[in-house]
Design a protein around this motif. Sequence first.
Motif: not given
Length: 402
Positions: A276-284
């Motif tokens: 749900f999150a990687r490389a300074r990007i989080a998914l919602v």
Amino acid sequence: MVGVSNSMAADVVVIGGGPVGLLCAIALKAAGIDVLLIAPQPRDDHRTTALLAGSVTALTTLGVWESCRTHAAPLVSIRIVDATRRLVRAPEVMFHAEEIGLDAFGFNIENRHLIAALAARAAALQVARVEAAAQAVTSDSAGVTVALADGVVRARLAIGADGARSLCRAAAGISSDRHAYPQSALTLNLAHDRPHGNGATEFHTEHGPLTLVPLPGERSSVVCVLDPATADALSLISDAELAAEIERRACSLLGKMRAEPGRGLYALATETAHSFARARIALVGEAAHVVPPIGAQGLNLGLRDAATLAEIVADARRQKADVGATDILERYDRQRRADATTRRIAVDVLNRTLLTDFLPVQSARGLSLFLLDRIGPLRRALMREGVTPGAAQPRLMRGEPV
Ligand SMILES: Cc1cc2nc3c(=O)[nH]c(=O)nc-3n(C[C@H](O)[C@H](O)[C@H](O)COP(=O)(O)OP(=O)(O)OC[C@H]3O[C@@H](n4cnc5c(N)ncnc54)[C@H](O)[C@@H]3O)c2cc1C
């Protein structure tokens, strides 16, 4: 709305102005975070959402619910009717919110009203918003860069609230598991002659459920899950024919029906991102997980993502930490994975037991519903888990500020 001078900066950018992105941006702003929302105007959405108790509490805490209240109908009971023509049929089961000490399981509201209320609150809180689509997102060790048609935005953390076909998910290099069902959902809203009594009814058929959920007045929203060919055919008939068809399928429970403008047709699938999150990007929201519209779980899950992430980011900022650091992203992933996985499995199992012709599975489903009908503590445990998950709830869902 702000224009993009060639380059802008914020601590956090939220990409996507659906309900999840809007709630996330509001929660971050309310916690004093420097947030920028990158969101083109959303398309008209005539679907409705049954917002469960925790979601309503979060919206109340953020000052959004006041503008939703008159557009929402309470959901005080849920009735499940086995409308299959199979050998083994389940008994009818009725759940009442008062059995678990609630006035209502939640409230049903048209998405267009929910989105308008969220957008108005974001504007009132002066959330900076660029009404454009992100073209590309790239991250490096110090931050993340979002490219727009006429400039770039630099931030410590990008939150991908950009829906099922997420650009952010791809940009983070996160793959997903997707399973398509042989089903489509036809949606519309209807006025009807008989009162719904604030009760929802699910008719379970061999192709999926037909669900009627109350709206204010003598109106209901309909989600009719069908095989794709039938759904396509029904989506093309006139309003009068469609209303008559839904009335027939609902056994005239709500009397004569009249279709309102605006139908939707959605292919059913489940999809879960591997992280749900990687490389300074989080998914919602649907950028992280898609579940079929069975059991009113999808958006409620997405709002829990947004509330959890806002809380983690706000805590990190209070400790003067980098809000896009790997340990922050890992904490978010850990906190959301169990809830999302449990809901996906529950919805998947429920859906598959309807679709299967395998007699032992039909029998097990019938027995489960029989036991739910007869055993009070089991019914109450299931109702509580459906409305308020056992997993730890973020502060907003408990009525506390971020
Ligand atoms: C028929 C049906 C009925 C449903 N009923 C319920 C229910 O009763 N209860 C429930 O909890 N859930 C329900 N759901 C699920 C719910 O609708 C979704 O979970 C919810 O819409 C997801 O919201 P979201 O904000 O994550 O994504 P979306 O609503 O898809 O929003 C994504 C936004 O991102 C924007 N975007 C995309 N790409 C970019 C880009 N590159 N840059 C900027 N912006 C971008 C889009 O324009 C869009 O506005 C239902 C779903 C369906 C199909």
